[in-house]
Design a protein around this motif. Structure first.
Motif, PDB file in Angstrom:
ATOM      1  N   ARG A  40     128.779 -31.282  11.099  1.00  0.00           N
ATOM      2  CA  ARG A  40     127.525 -30.536  11.169  1.00  0.00           C
ATOM      3  C   ARG A  40     127.426 -29.570  10.004  1.00  0.00           C
ATOM      4  N   PRO A  41     126.258 -29.481   9.392  1.00  0.00           N
ATOM      5  CA  PRO A  41     126.099 -28.536   8.276  1.00  0.00           C
ATOM      6  C   PRO A  41     126.155 -27.101   8.777  1.00  0.00           C
ATOM      7  N   ARG A  42     126.553 -26.217   7.881  1.00  0.00           N
ATOM      8  CA  ARG A  42     126.609 -24.792   8.231  1.00  0.00           C
ATOM      9  C   ARG A  42     125.270 -24.113   7.985  1.00  0.00           C
ATOM     10  N   LYS A  43     124.555 -24.574   6.941  1.00  0.00           N
ATOM     11  CA  LYS A  43     123.285 -23.939   6.603  1.00  0.00           C
ATOM     12  C   LYS A  43     122.303 -25.003   6.128  1.00  0.00           C
ATOM     13  N   ILE A  44     121.147 -25.074   6.775  1.00  0.00           N
ATOM     14  CA  ILE A  44     120.109 -26.029   6.423  1.00  0.00           C
ATOM     15  C   ILE A  44     118.975 -25.291   5.725  1.00  0.00           C
ATOM     16  N   ALA A  45     118.529 -25.833   4.610  1.00  0.00           N
ATOM     17  CA  ALA A  45     117.376 -25.278   3.907  1.00  0.00           C
ATOM     18  C   ALA A  45     116.186 -26.211   4.081  1.00  0.00           C
ATOM     19  N   LEU A  46     115.077 -25.671   4.561  1.00  0.00           N
ATOM     20  CA  LEU A  46     113.840 -26.441   4.677  1.00  0.00           C
ATOM     21  C   LEU A  46     113.000 -26.217   3.430  1.00  0.00           C
ATOM     22  N   LEU A  47     112.694 -27.288   2.711  1.00  0.00           N
ATOM     23  CA  LEU A  47     111.858 -27.210   1.511  1.00  0.00           C
ATOM     24  C   LEU A  47     110.469 -27.724   1.879  1.00  0.00           C
ATOM     25  N   LEU A  48     109.549 -26.809   2.140  1.00  0.00           N
ATOM     26  CA  LEU A  48     108.254 -27.196   2.692  1.00  0.00           C
ATOM     27  C   LEU A  48     107.099 -26.551   1.919  1.00  0.00           C
ATOM     28  N   SER A  56      99.585 -27.503   6.957  1.00  0.00           N
ATOM     29  CA  SER A  56      99.676 -27.617   8.417  1.00  0.00           C
ATOM     30  C   SER A  56     100.871 -28.469   8.830  1.00  0.00           C
ATOM     31  N   ALA A  57     101.148 -29.539   8.053  1.00  0.00           N
ATOM     32  CA  ALA A  57     102.318 -30.369   8.347  1.00  0.00           C
ATOM     33  C   ALA A  57     103.599 -29.569   8.145  1.00  0.00           C
ATOM     34  N   ALA A  58     103.635 -28.755   7.097  1.00  0.00           N
ATOM     35  CA  ALA A  58     104.819 -27.932   6.837  1.00  0.00           C
ATOM     36  C   ALA A  58     105.070 -26.955   7.981  1.00  0.00           C
ATOM     37  N   LYS A  59     104.013 -26.339   8.479  1.00  0.00           N
ATOM     38  CA  LYS A  59     104.162 -25.393   9.586  1.00  0.00           C
ATOM     39  C   LYS A  59     104.648 -26.095  10.847  1.00  0.00           C
ATOM     40  N   SER A  85     109.904 -22.335  -0.115  1.00  0.00           N
ATOM     41  CA  SER A  85     108.661 -22.973  -0.539  1.00  0.00           C
ATOM     42  C   SER A  85     108.962 -24.135  -1.470  1.00  0.00           C
ATOM     43  N   SER A  86     108.214 -25.252  -1.284  1.00  0.00           N
ATOM     44  CA  SER A  86     108.345 -26.367  -2.218  1.00  0.00           C
ATOM     45  C   SER A  86     107.001 -26.590  -2.919  1.00  0.00           C
ATOM     46  N   SER A  87     106.392 -25.498  -3.367  1.00  0.00           N
ATOM     47  CA  SER A  87     105.134 -25.600  -4.100  1.00  0.00           C
ATOM     48  C   SER A  87     105.343 -26.454  -5.344  1.00  0.00           C
ATOM     49  N   ALA A  88     104.262 -26.979  -5.859  1.00  0.00           N
ATOM     50  CA  ALA A  88     104.308 -28.048  -6.865  1.00  0.00           C
ATOM     51  C   ALA A  88     105.237 -27.761  -8.033  1.00  0.00           C
ATOM     52  N   PHE A 105     122.799 -28.547   3.283  1.00  0.00           N
ATOM     53  CA  PHE A 105     121.927 -29.665   3.678  1.00  0.00           C
ATOM     54  C   PHE A 105     120.484 -29.247   3.419  1.00  0.00           C
ATOM     55  N   LEU A 106     119.750 -30.089   2.680  1.00  0.00           N
ATOM     56  CA  LEU A 106     118.345 -29.820   2.378  1.00  0.00           C
ATOM     57  C   LEU A 106     117.472 -30.778   3.173  1.00  0.00           C
ATOM     58  N   VAL A 107     116.401 -30.265   3.756  1.00  0.00           N
ATOM     59  CA  VAL A 107     115.414 -31.092   4.456  1.00  0.00           C
ATOM     60  C   VAL A 107     114.065 -30.896   3.773  1.00  0.00           C
ATOM     61  N   GLY A 108     113.482 -31.971   3.282  1.00  0.00           N
ATOM     62  CA  GLY A 108     112.239 -31.921   2.529  1.00  0.00           C
ATOM     63  C   GLY A 108     112.521 -32.412   1.113  1.00  0.00           C
ATOM     64  N   PRO A 109     111.521 -32.386   0.277  1.00  0.00           N
ATOM     65  CA  PRO A 109     110.143 -31.941   0.475  1.00  0.00           C
ATOM     66  C   PRO A 109     109.283 -33.037   1.109  1.00  0.00           C
ATOM     67  N   LEU A 110     107.946 -32.781   1.168  1.00  0.00           N
ATOM     68  CA  LEU A 110     107.026 -33.735   1.767  1.00  0.00           C
ATOM     69  C   LEU A 110     106.320 -34.603   0.735  1.00  0.00           C
ATOM     70  N   ARG A 111     106.065 -34.070  -0.429  1.00  0.00           N
ATOM     71  CA  ARG A 111     105.307 -34.814  -1.433  1.00  0.00           C
ATOM     72  C   ARG A 111     106.183 -35.880  -2.079  1.00  0.00           C
ATOM     73  N   LYS A 112     105.611 -37.061  -2.232  1.00  0.00           N
ATOM     74  CA  LYS A 112     106.353 -38.208  -2.746  1.00  0.00           C
ATOM     75  C   LYS A 112     106.939 -37.940  -4.138  1.00  0.00           C
ATOM     76  N   GLU A 113     106.118 -37.342  -5.020  1.00  0.00           N
ATOM     77  CA  GLU A 113     106.599 -37.112  -6.381  1.00  0.00           C
ATOM     78  C   GLU A 113     107.732 -36.086  -6.412  1.00  0.00           C
TER      79      GLU A 113
END
Length: 327
Positions: A40-48, A56-59, A85-88, A105-113
């Motif tokens: 299990r990871p110790r710290k997860i970062a959400l890149l949203l 709205s999807a990020a929230k 934040s995973s702004s452009a 452990f990183l989760v995200g981003p949402l944009r394909k590029e």
């Protein structure tokens, strides 16, 4: 992220709840591999992205993580979760900052590029769960980089699997847009892949008159009307006749959003096709809470059971109570 014992228990429950699901064949392989990713990871970062059209999807994803964190029955092993934040123009900088802050452990981003950028960032060696899939045809992917996306192509293939039991001869209806043609191509590929036959592909513009014309064309109502007109002209006398739809159709594969479907389904009934089953992807559904959707009666589409409160109802009700706007 993985606890092998829990995974075996939950996958067994899932298999019993959804017998015959195509993913069942993957369970044994996943159990074998779970040992490799059970740390299990110790710290997860959400890149949203909390700005723009995906805000709205990020929230919703953030709120889901918070809910899961609080519902974890083993608080002593909960990882720390931090949001970035995973702004452009800042995604890679945010990812590097997260790693420097101790994220493993990183989760995200949402944009394909941005997923493509993160995939190519050789200096970021931590595990990643990207919330989209890249267009890259490169089969090589760096270890620990996982891509999770609910693509229209995947949904179209699942819809075809559901529809296949109803026959082999299908009509395909889709909006005349890039998205519509993308889903139609996925339908066609999957349908022909199982030996099915696409009788006609009809693309409709998105206005009330165009919907009626598209349905008439698909069902060959216009051709029937023309035969009546020709017969009237040949006999040179008044005739009373009712146009007849084609009778070689087993089912209809529909690519549509709710606004499209509310126009298409009544038109199908009006022109006598109420007995032809219609299948679509989840894009056709919009949660209307207590409102009825009589125009969509009889439509079959696939979606995740959790969204309907049919799985893990306790968690579902907690989220609905606290974040109604995101459920």
């Amino acid at each position: 992220l993985f606890d092998t014992a829990q995974f075996i228990e939950h996958s067994g429950n899932w298999t019993q709840a959804y017998p015959g699901h195509p993913a069942t064949n993957l369970i044994e392989t996943l159990v074998e591999r779970s040992e490799l990713i059970s740390v299990r990871p110790r710290k997860i970062a959400l890149l949203l992205p909390f700005d723009g059209r995906l805000a709205s999807a990020a929230k919703a994803i953030r709120d889901g993580f918070v809910t899961a964190w609080y519902l974890d029955p083993r608080p002593q092993s909960r990882p720390e979760v931090q949001v970035y934040s995973s702004s452009a123009d800042q995604m890679l900088n945010s990812a590097r900052t997260a790693v420097a802050d101790g994220a493993d452990f990183l989760v995200g981003p949402l944009r394909k590029e941005q997923v493509e950028l993160l995939r190519g960032a050789s200096d970021l060696s931590v595990n990643v769960l990207a919330l989209n899939v890249t267009e890259s045809t490169d089969s090589e992917s760096r270890p620990g980089f996982y891509q999770f996306g609910l693509t229209p192509e995947d949904e179209a293939a699942e819809t075809v699997r559901l529809a296949a039991a109803r026959g082999k001869h299908a009509l395909l209806l889709a909006p005349d847009t890039n998205w519509g043609r993308r889903v139609a191509a996925a339908y066609r590929t999957s349908w022909e892949g199982i030996g099915g036959n696409i009788l006609d592909e009809i693309y409709f513009e998105q206005d009330s008159q165009a919907y009626a014309e598209a349905v008439k064309s698909a069902l060959k109502i216009s051709a029937s009307e023309q035969r009546g007109a020709n017969l009237r002209q040949l006999l040179n006398r008044p005739l009373h006749y009712s146009p007849r739809r084609r009778d070689d159709v087993d089912l209809i594969l529909l690519a549509a959003f709710p606004s499209n479907a509310r126009q298409i389904l009544p038109q199908l009934r009006y022109f006598g096709a109420q007995d032809i089953p219609v299948f679509s992807t989840s894009h056709v559904y919009q949660d209307t809470s207590s409102k009825d959707e009589p125009d969509l009666n009889g439509l079959t589409f696939s979606d995740m059971p959790w969204l309907f409160g049919l799985s893990d109802t306790e968690s579902f009700n907690i989220v609905r109570r606290h974040w109604q706007q995101n459920v």
